[in-house]
Design a protein around this motif. Sequence first.
Motif, PDB file in Angstrom:
ATOM      1  N   VAL A 169      -7.624   0.428  -5.937  1.00 46.24           N
ATOM      2  CA  VAL A 169      -7.455   0.893  -4.658  1.00 46.24           C
ATOM      3  C   VAL A 169      -6.015   1.341  -4.668  1.00 46.24           C
ATOM      4  O   VAL A 169      -4.834   0.642  -5.061  1.00 46.24           O
ATOM      5  N   THR A 170      -5.494   2.563  -4.266  1.00 49.54           N
ATOM      6  CA  THR A 170      -4.421   3.153  -4.427  1.00 49.54           C
ATOM      7  C   THR A 170      -3.618   2.837  -3.023  1.00 49.54           C
ATOM      8  O   THR A 170      -4.256   3.256  -1.970  1.00 49.54           O
ATOM      9  N   VAL A 171      -2.544   2.344  -2.973  1.00 48.29           N
ATOM     10  CA  VAL A 171      -1.679   1.801  -1.781  1.00 48.29           C
ATOM     11  C   VAL A 171      -0.575   2.929  -1.615  1.00 48.29           C
ATOM     12  O   VAL A 171       0.287   3.156  -2.581  1.00 48.29           O
ATOM     13  N   TYR A 172      -0.474   3.471  -0.345  1.00 46.35           N
ATOM     14  CA  TYR A 172       0.564   4.347  -0.159  1.00 46.35           C
ATOM     15  C   TYR A 172       1.294   3.599   0.924  1.00 46.35           C
ATOM     16  O   TYR A 172       1.222   3.086   1.745  1.00 46.35           O
ATOM     17  N   THR A 173       2.890   3.701   0.705  1.00 46.84           N
ATOM     18  CA  THR A 173       3.777   3.440   1.542  1.00 46.84           C
ATOM     19  C   THR A 173       4.456   4.315   2.377  1.00 46.84           C
ATOM     20  O   THR A 173       4.332   5.665   2.000  1.00 46.84           O
ATOM     21  N   SER A 174       5.019   3.862   3.455  1.00 44.78           N
ATOM     22  CA  SER A 174       5.477   5.034   4.623  1.00 44.78           C
ATOM     23  C   SER A 174       6.911   5.114   4.101  1.00 44.78           C
ATOM     24  O   SER A 174       7.751   4.181   3.703  1.00 44.78           O
ATOM     25  N   ASN A 175       7.255   6.364   4.291  1.00 40.14           N
ATOM     26  CA  ASN A 175       8.655   6.767   3.974  1.00 40.14           C
ATOM     27  C   ASN A 175       9.592   6.953   5.438  1.00 40.14           C
ATOM     28  O   ASN A 175      10.498   7.172   5.422  1.00 40.14           O
ATOM     29  N   GLY A 176       8.624   6.722   6.543  1.00 40.15           N
ATOM     30  CA  GLY A 176       9.332   6.472   7.620  1.00 40.15           C
ATOM     31  C   GLY A 176      10.120   7.707   8.093  1.00 40.15           C
ATOM     32  O   GLY A 176      10.661   8.086   9.266  1.00 40.15           O
TER      33      GLY A 176
END
Length: 248
Positions: A169-176
């Motif tokens: 499961v690929t988890v992407y984070t926010s760059n804001g």
Amino acid sequence: MAAVFAGNGTAKDAAPKDGTPYIGKTGTTDSSWHTWTVGSSPHASTALWVGNIVGTQALRSIRIATGAGRIQAAVLRNYIFKATARAVDAYPGLAGGEFAPPAQNLLDGAKATVPSGLIGGSVQQAQAALDAAGLTYQDGGPIDSDLPAGVVANLDPGEGASVVQGAFVTVYTSNGQATPVPNVVGESQGNAVNDLHAAGFNNITPPACQVVPPGDPTENKVTAQNPAGGSSANPSKPVTLTIAKSTC
């Protein structure tokens, strides 16, 4: 694995051809010092080895006289296996038959569900939840999002998806760096551009044109936009408007 004993399979010469189906695998070491033919009928399995007890003679470099003529020693295993398999199949109850189909759960794999409630949380929480669900965490890096920088912005497959246990499961984070895109559909081109500029979207591409009949209520107005109104996007990304006109 049945193809190994058929057609151009590496064990085609090992097939007993006595009405009993076989599946299997052949093997040869580097330098052809050792060779194997391993096969199984629906009733019995046989593993046959031909190789060097002493020394390192390359079996592909020598030939052996047989009733079928002189054959490469590296394939001698198949001729021995064929005779052995026929002898095994001659025993009562060991001839013929069919292989049982695989169980559906082995074909589909055990299922797991991607946990919900991870978006907006920390990466550590997401990783712990995926581990507990029997899934494998994979870092997808940052993406444009209006969520605070560093929190989980998206998953692939998404929350609630049913996947095979152990799947990545690929988890992407926010760059804001994303902000809400104003909805400018229905506005004149000038007003739409002003609203986009006010929201920080200054990279507006030349508009697309949609032909409508003269006097149509949408004439000279925005009929579509990309990114869509209400979505989130990085203000540096281009915005394309579609304007309705009687002629393009």
